[in-house]
Design a protein around this motif. Sequence first.
Motif, mmCIF file in Angstrom:
data_model
loop_
_atom_site.group_PDB
_atom_site.id
_atom_site.type_symbol
_atom_site.label_atom_id
_atom_site.label_comp_id
_atom_site.label_asym_id
_atom_site.label_seq_id
_atom_site.Cartn_x
_atom_site.Cartn_y
_atom_site.Cartn_z
ATOM 1 N N GLU A 1 0.801 -1.219 0.000
ATOM 2 C CA GLU A 1 0.000 0.000 0.000
ATOM 3 C C GLU A 1 0.834 1.269 0.000
ATOM 4 O O GLU A 1 0.323 2.355 -0.273
ATOM 5 N N VAL A 2 2.113 1.170 0.342
ATOM 6 C CA VAL A 2 3.005 2.333 0.395
ATOM 7 C C VAL A 2 4.340 1.994 -0.233
ATOM 8 O O VAL A 2 4.667 0.823 -0.432
ATOM 9 N N SER A 3 5.105 3.027 -0.534
ATOM 10 C CA SER A 3 6.464 2.831 -1.034
ATOM 11 C C SER A 3 7.386 3.841 -0.354
ATOM 12 O O SER A 3 6.923 4.801 0.271
ATOM 13 N N THR A 4 8.671 3.635 -0.466
ATOM 14 C CA THR A 4 9.649 4.505 0.165
ATOM 15 C C THR A 4 9.449 5.944 -0.299
ATOM 16 O O THR A 4 9.346 6.202 -1.493
ATOM 17 N N GLY A 5 9.384 6.842 0.668
ATOM 18 C CA GLY A 5 9.207 8.261 0.378
ATOM 19 C C GLY A 5 7.780 8.750 0.498
ATOM 20 O O GLY A 5 7.534 9.954 0.481
ATOM 21 N N ASP A 6 6.822 7.830 0.631
ATOM 22 C CA ASP A 6 5.435 8.245 0.813
ATOM 23 C C ASP A 6 5.279 8.933 2.175
ATOM 24 O O ASP A 6 5.865 8.506 3.165
ATOM 25 N N GLU A 7 4.495 9.995 2.197
ATOM 26 C CA GLU A 7 4.211 10.672 3.456
ATOM 27 C C GLU A 7 3.032 9.976 4.119
ATOM 28 O O GLU A 7 2.009 9.729 3.485
ATOM 29 N N ILE B 1 5.558 1.389 18.117
ATOM 30 C CA ILE B 1 4.438 0.455 18.089
ATOM 31 C C ILE B 1 3.254 1.217 17.490
ATOM 32 O O ILE B 1 2.718 2.128 18.104
ATOM 33 N N VAL B 2 2.881 0.844 16.272
ATOM 34 C CA VAL B 2 1.908 1.598 15.488
ATOM 35 C C VAL B 2 0.584 0.841 15.446
ATOM 36 O O VAL B 2 0.540 -0.330 15.083
ATOM 37 N N ASP B 3 -0.482 1.559 15.829
ATOM 38 C CA ASP B 3 -1.819 0.966 15.821
ATOM 39 C C ASP B 3 -2.522 1.160 14.486
ATOM 40 O O ASP B 3 -3.341 0.328 14.091
ATOM 41 N N ALA B 4 -2.252 2.273 13.809
ATOM 42 C CA ALA B 4 -2.921 2.577 12.537
ATOM 43 C C ALA B 4 -2.069 3.578 11.769
ATOM 44 O O ALA B 4 -1.204 4.233 12.330
ATOM 45 N N TYR B 5 -2.336 3.686 10.482
ATOM 46 C CA TYR B 5 -1.636 4.667 9.657
ATOM 47 C C TYR B 5 -2.554 5.068 8.513
ATOM 48 O O TYR B 5 -3.535 4.395 8.194
ATOM 49 N N GLU B 6 -2.209 6.184 7.891
ATOM 50 C CA GLU B 6 -2.884 6.580 6.666
ATOM 51 C C GLU B 6 -1.847 7.218 5.752
ATOM 52 O O GLU B 6 -0.934 7.900 6.214
ATOM 53 N N LYS B 7 -1.978 6.976 4.474
ATOM 54 C CA LYS B 7 -1.082 7.563 3.484
ATOM 55 C C LYS B 7 -1.600 8.954 3.142
ATOM 56 O O LYS B 7 -2.767 9.128 2.821
ATOM 57 N N ILE B 8 -0.710 9.944 3.219
ATOM 58 C CA ILE B 8 -1.081 11.320 2.909
ATOM 59 C C ILE B 8 -0.779 11.639 1.448
ATOM 60 O O ILE B 8 -1.608 12.198 0.746
ATOM 61 N N SER B 9 0.440 11.278 1.011
ATOM 62 C CA SER B 9 0.822 11.557 -0.369
ATOM 63 C C SER B 9 1.907 10.586 -0.815
ATOM 64 O O SER B 9 2.629 10.018 -0.004
ATOM 65 N N SER B 10 1.986 10.406 -2.106
ATOM 66 C CA SER B 10 3.022 9.545 -2.682
ATOM 67 C C SER B 10 4.335 10.313 -2.758
ATOM 68 O O SER B 10 4.349 11.540 -2.838
ATOM 69 N N GLY B 11 5.415 9.579 -2.735
ATOM 70 C CA GLY B 11 6.731 10.199 -2.821
ATOM 71 C C GLY B 11 7.730 9.232 -3.400
ATOM 72 O O GLY B 11 7.368 8.188 -3.947
ATOM 73 N N SER B 12 8.996 9.573 -3.265
ATOM 74 C CA SER B 12 10.066 8.717 -3.762
ATOM 75 C C SER B 12 11.228 8.768 -2.785
ATOM 76 O O SER B 12 11.226 9.549 -1.836
ATOM 77 N N VAL B 13 12.237 7.969 -3.036
ATOM 78 C CA VAL B 13 13.386 7.876 -2.137
ATOM 79 C C VAL B 13 14.123 9.211 -2.031
ATOM 80 O O VAL B 13 14.792 9.472 -1.032
ATOM 81 N N GLU B 14 13.968 10.101 -3.008
ATOM 82 C CA GLU B 14 14.617 11.414 -2.951
ATOM 83 C C GLU B 14 14.112 12.248 -1.770
ATOM 84 O O GLU B 14 14.774 13.179 -1.336
ATOM 85 N N ARG B 15 12.934 11.928 -1.277
ATOM 86 C CA ARG B 15 12.357 12.633 -0.128
ATOM 87 C C ARG B 15 13.064 12.295 1.177
ATOM 88 O O ARG B 15 12.997 13.054 2.138
ATOM 89 N N ILE B 16 13.727 11.166 1.216
ATOM 90 C CA ILE B 16 14.358 10.682 2.448
ATOM 91 C C ILE B 16 15.714 11.351 2.617
ATOM 92 O O ILE B 16 16.524 11.399 1.696
ATOM 93 N N ASP B 17 15.973 11.836 3.816
ATOM 94 C CA ASP B 17 17.244 12.495 4.131
ATOM 95 C C ASP B 17 18.390 11.504 3.924
ATOM 96 O O ASP B 17 18.294 10.339 4.313
ATOM 97 N N SER B 18 19.469 11.988 3.337
ATOM 98 C CA SER B 18 20.603 11.100 3.037
ATOM 99 C C SER B 18 21.216 10.499 4.298
ATOM 100 O O SER B 18 21.716 9.376 4.276
#
Length: 143
Positions: free
Chosen positions: A89-95, A112-129
Amino acid sequence: MVERIKKNQKVCAVFFVAVVLVIVVLLCKLNQWRSKGTDGDGFYTGYVVLTDKGAYFEAKYDSIFFEAGDLAKINYQPDGVLIDFPVDEVSTGDEIRMEIHRVGDSLPPVAIVDAYEKISSGSVERIDSSILEELEKLGCQVE
């Protein structure tokens, strides 16, 4: 003399009330600062990083649990049962916004995560080096 004592009592009372009001305002501001990054209902915003060794979360904002840019491993436990994070349902860089039950004391911390929601799609470039470097040091291959 009695008048002077009464006047001093009034001044002290006004000063005391002013100090209490300042403390209340400061505590309210501190609470707002500590809850920054959460909607007040336990949700925290950041970016998902999928690896061959599980899902991770890069915090977008400072909050009670994280500072912006912090990394946490995701343990997904909807309904109290530990399952794999739904990588289809998600990929690296998704918010995403996650409802975090608690955060463990390990390095990196485990959320420990009970729930999540995807806000927007993204890519690995969004992730801090630095996050990518940290994951590489942990032996993780980013997907």
